[in-house]
Design a protein around this motif. Structure first.
Motif, PDB file in Angstrom:
ATOM      1  N   PRO A  56      31.521  35.195  14.438  1.00  0.00           N
ATOM      2  CA  PRO A  56      32.302  36.328  14.934  1.00  0.00           C
ATOM      3  C   PRO A  56      31.412  37.365  15.617  1.00  0.00           C
ATOM      4  N   GLN A  57      31.785  37.779  16.795  1.00  0.00           N
ATOM      5  CA  GLN A  57      31.085  38.847  17.503  1.00  0.00           C
ATOM      6  C   GLN A  57      31.926  40.111  17.370  1.00  0.00           C
ATOM      7  N   ASN A  58      31.290  41.252  17.156  1.00  0.00           N
ATOM      8  CA  ASN A  58      32.017  42.489  16.897  1.00  0.00           C
ATOM      9  C   ASN A  58      32.390  43.233  18.176  1.00  0.00           C
ATOM     10  N   LEU A  59      33.565  43.858  18.146  1.00  0.00           N
ATOM     11  CA  LEU A  59      34.047  44.687  19.248  1.00  0.00           C
ATOM     12  C   LEU A  59      34.590  45.987  18.676  1.00  0.00           C
ATOM     13  N   ALA A  60      34.247  47.105  19.312  1.00  0.00           N
ATOM     14  CA  ALA A  60      34.739  48.406  18.848  1.00  0.00           C
ATOM     15  C   ALA A  60      35.378  49.226  19.962  1.00  0.00           C
ATOM     16  N   GLU A  61      35.174  48.821  21.209  1.00  0.00           N
ATOM     17  CA  GLU A  61      35.704  49.608  22.334  1.00  0.00           C
ATOM     18  C   GLU A  61      35.759  48.720  23.568  1.00  0.00           C
ATOM     19  N   PHE A  62      36.763  48.949  24.396  1.00  0.00           N
ATOM     20  CA  PHE A  62      36.817  48.202  25.656  1.00  0.00           C
ATOM     21  C   PHE A  62      37.508  49.015  26.740  1.00  0.00           C
ATOM     22  N   GLU A  63      37.111  48.724  27.958  1.00  0.00           N
ATOM     23  CA  GLU A  63      37.829  49.191  29.143  1.00  0.00           C
ATOM     24  C   GLU A  63      38.069  47.953  30.001  1.00  0.00           C
ATOM     25  N   LEU A  64      39.326  47.605  30.142  1.00  0.00           N
ATOM     26  CA  LEU A  64      39.710  46.393  30.864  1.00  0.00           C
ATOM     27  C   LEU A  64      40.311  46.781  32.209  1.00  0.00           C
ATOM     28  N   ILE A  65      39.715  46.267  33.276  1.00  0.00           N
ATOM     29  CA  ILE A  65      40.197  46.543  34.627  1.00  0.00           C
ATOM     30  C   ILE A  65      40.712  45.243  35.240  1.00  0.00           C
ATOM     31  N   LEU A  66      41.967  45.252  35.643  1.00  0.00           N
ATOM     32  CA  LEU A  66      42.584  44.090  36.261  1.00  0.00           C
ATOM     33  C   LEU A  66      42.923  44.392  37.709  1.00  0.00           C
ATOM     34  N   GLN A  67      42.910  43.359  38.548  1.00  0.00           N
ATOM     35  CA  GLN A  67      43.265  43.536  39.952  1.00  0.00           C
ATOM     36  C   GLN A  67      44.076  42.346  40.438  1.00  0.00           C
ATOM     37  N   ILE A  68      44.907  42.597  41.450  1.00  0.00           N
ATOM     38  CA  ILE A  68      45.764  41.569  42.035  1.00  0.00           C
ATOM     39  C   ILE A  68      45.272  41.254  43.438  1.00  0.00           C
ATOM     40  N   THR A  69      45.132  39.956  43.726  1.00  0.00           N
ATOM     41  CA  THR A  69      44.719  39.507  45.050  1.00  0.00           C
ATOM     42  C   THR A  69      45.702  38.453  45.547  1.00  0.00           C
ATOM     43  N   PRO A  70      46.335  38.652  46.722  1.00  0.00           N
ATOM     44  CA  PRO A  70      47.230  37.622  47.250  1.00  0.00           C
ATOM     45  C   PRO A  70      46.448  36.366  47.623  1.00  0.00           C
ATOM     46  N   LEU A  71      46.949  35.217  47.219  1.00  0.00           N
ATOM     47  CA  LEU A  71      46.346  33.948  47.611  1.00  0.00           C
ATOM     48  C   LEU A  71      47.093  33.359  48.807  1.00  0.00           C
ATOM     49  N   SER A  72      48.415  33.427  48.757  1.00  0.00           N
ATOM     50  CA  SER A  72      49.270  33.006  49.873  1.00  0.00           C
ATOM     51  C   SER A  72      50.606  33.716  49.695  1.00  0.00           C
ATOM     52  N   ALA A  73      51.030  34.447  50.709  1.00  0.00           N
ATOM     53  CA  ALA A  73      52.245  35.239  50.566  1.00  0.00           C
ATOM     54  C   ALA A  73      52.928  35.412  51.914  1.00  0.00           C
ATOM     55  N   ALA A  74      54.261  35.393  51.900  1.00  0.00           N
ATOM     56  CA  ALA A  74      55.048  35.647  53.105  1.00  0.00           C
ATOM     57  C   ALA A  74      54.874  37.107  53.513  1.00  0.00           C
ATOM     58  N   PRO A  75      55.051  37.435  54.798  1.00  0.00           N
ATOM     59  CA  PRO A  75      54.950  38.830  55.245  1.00  0.00           C
ATOM     60  C   PRO A  75      55.872  39.740  54.436  1.00  0.00           C
ATOM     61  N   GLY A  76      55.310  40.803  53.874  1.00  0.00           N
ATOM     62  CA  GLY A  76      56.085  41.743  53.070  1.00  0.00           C
ATOM     63  C   GLY A  76      56.059  41.433  51.591  1.00  0.00           C
ATOM     64  N   SER A  77      55.857  40.172  51.213  1.00  0.00           N
ATOM     65  CA  SER A  77      55.848  39.762  49.806  1.00  0.00           C
ATOM     66  C   SER A  77      54.585  40.258  49.117  1.00  0.00           C
ATOM     67  N   SER A  78      54.753  40.842  47.917  1.00  0.00           N
ATOM     68  CA  SER A  78      53.591  41.368  47.203  1.00  0.00           C
ATOM     69  C   SER A  78      53.844  41.349  45.699  1.00  0.00           C
ATOM     70  N   LEU A  79      52.764  41.451  44.949  1.00  0.00           N
ATOM     71  CA  LEU A  79      52.825  41.555  43.492  1.00  0.00           C
ATOM     72  C   LEU A  79      52.123  42.836  43.087  1.00  0.00           C
ATOM     73  N   VAL A  80      52.757  43.620  42.194  1.00  0.00           N
ATOM     74  CA  VAL A  80      52.182  44.895  41.784  1.00  0.00           C
ATOM     75  C   VAL A  80      52.257  45.026  40.267  1.00  0.00           C
ATOM     76  N   PHE A  81      51.401  45.895  39.727  1.00  0.00           N
ATOM     77  CA  PHE A  81      51.487  46.248  38.318  1.00  0.00           C
ATOM     78  C   PHE A  81      52.595  47.279  38.144  1.00  0.00           C
ATOM     79  N   VAL A  82      53.462  47.036  37.166  1.00  0.00           N
ATOM     80  CA  VAL A  82      54.616  47.915  36.940  1.00  0.00           C
ATOM     81  C   VAL A  82      54.141  49.285  36.455  1.00  0.00           C
ATOM     82  N   GLU A  83      54.812  50.302  36.904  1.00  0.00           N
ATOM     83  CA  GLU A  83      54.546  51.672  36.458  1.00  0.00           C
ATOM     84  C   GLU A  83      55.859  52.292  35.969  1.00  0.00           C
ATOM     85  N   PRO A  84      55.956  52.717  34.689  1.00  0.00           N
ATOM     86  CA  PRO A  84      54.898  52.639  33.672  1.00  0.00           C
ATOM     87  C   PRO A  84      54.855  51.263  33.008  1.00  0.00           C
ATOM     88  N   GLN A  85      53.746  50.972  32.357  1.00  0.00           N
ATOM     89  CA  GLN A  85      53.576  49.730  31.621  1.00  0.00           C
ATOM     90  C   GLN A  85      54.274  49.800  30.257  1.00  0.00           C
TER      91      GLN A  85
END
Length: 221
Positions: A56-85
């Protein structure tokens, strides 16, 4: 002066390779982002898992940063993180800090920033006195959940079928133990795919139209 021999050179190379192998494996977390299928214009909840390759490795704190990158998408089509989560992970028994979370005990949001295609989560494990507290990480732990939403942006739903977006962990994220020592980590990205729109067959569409017309006539009578 020690004379170099093939055997000696082999032993030195082996020792260096072993040292590098042990160093790279030490205190390393594996962070994995889930994948899934989303309806056009719909929402999806993704899970982010954490495990240790030297448990077991110990953890006491984290900051997780996620990002979205389009791989293939129709014009106008997008994916976003919902606000609020929804921050559903804070209520999950498998959450790594379920019993010691600062966000839970202090009723604080874990979401720190959300620009739509980039989001930051933060939490810490604290003891009763408010000091950092190590939590052992083995396998099968939940680090976070993230709500994502597909936006049509003027595109027809059928045109977005098969669009794909990568959800990845930014390497600027950090993980530390109660001594505030930064811990190494590896990442595995997830892919969100937009589902195809179900189009009724001509025969089924005709039956539906006749049925709805019959209901309309009965109502008028």
């Amino acid at each position: 002066m020690i004379k170099s021999t093939p055997f000696l050179r082999f032993m030195v190379a082996f020792a260096i390779a072993l040292h590098l192998s042990l160093a790279s494996a030490h205190a390393e977390f594996a962070i994995s982002v889930g994948s899934g299928t989303i309806d056009p214009g719909g929402d999806l909840l993704l899970e982010i898992g954490i495990e240790s390759d030297t448990p077991p490795q110990n953890l006491a704190e984290f900051e997780l940063i996620l990002q979205i990158t389009p791989l293939s998408a129709a014009p106008g089509s997008s994916l976003v993180f919902v606000e609020p989560q929804s921050e559903a992970f804070l209520a999950d028994a498998d959450y790594i800090f379920a019993a010691t979370s600062e966000s839970i005990s202090e009723n604080l949001p874990s979401t720190q920033n959300n620009s739509g295609n980039r989001i930051t989560f933060y939490d810490a494990s604290l003891n009763a006195g408010g000091d950092p507290l190590n939590v052992p990480v083995t396998s099968g732990h939940l680090l976070a959940t993230v709500d994502v939403r597909h936006q049509l942006g003027g595109a027809m739903p059928a045109a977005t079928a098969g669009d794909q977006f990568e959800v990845s962990v930014d390497l600027a994220s950090f993980f530390s133990d109660e001594a505030l020592a930064d811990l190494d980590f590896t990442v595995s990205s997830g892919v969100v795919t937009v589902a195809a729109v179900a189009i009724p067959e001509p025969g089924a569409a005709a039956i539906l139209m006749l049925a709805s017309g019959g209901v309309f006539l009965r109502r008028r009578r």
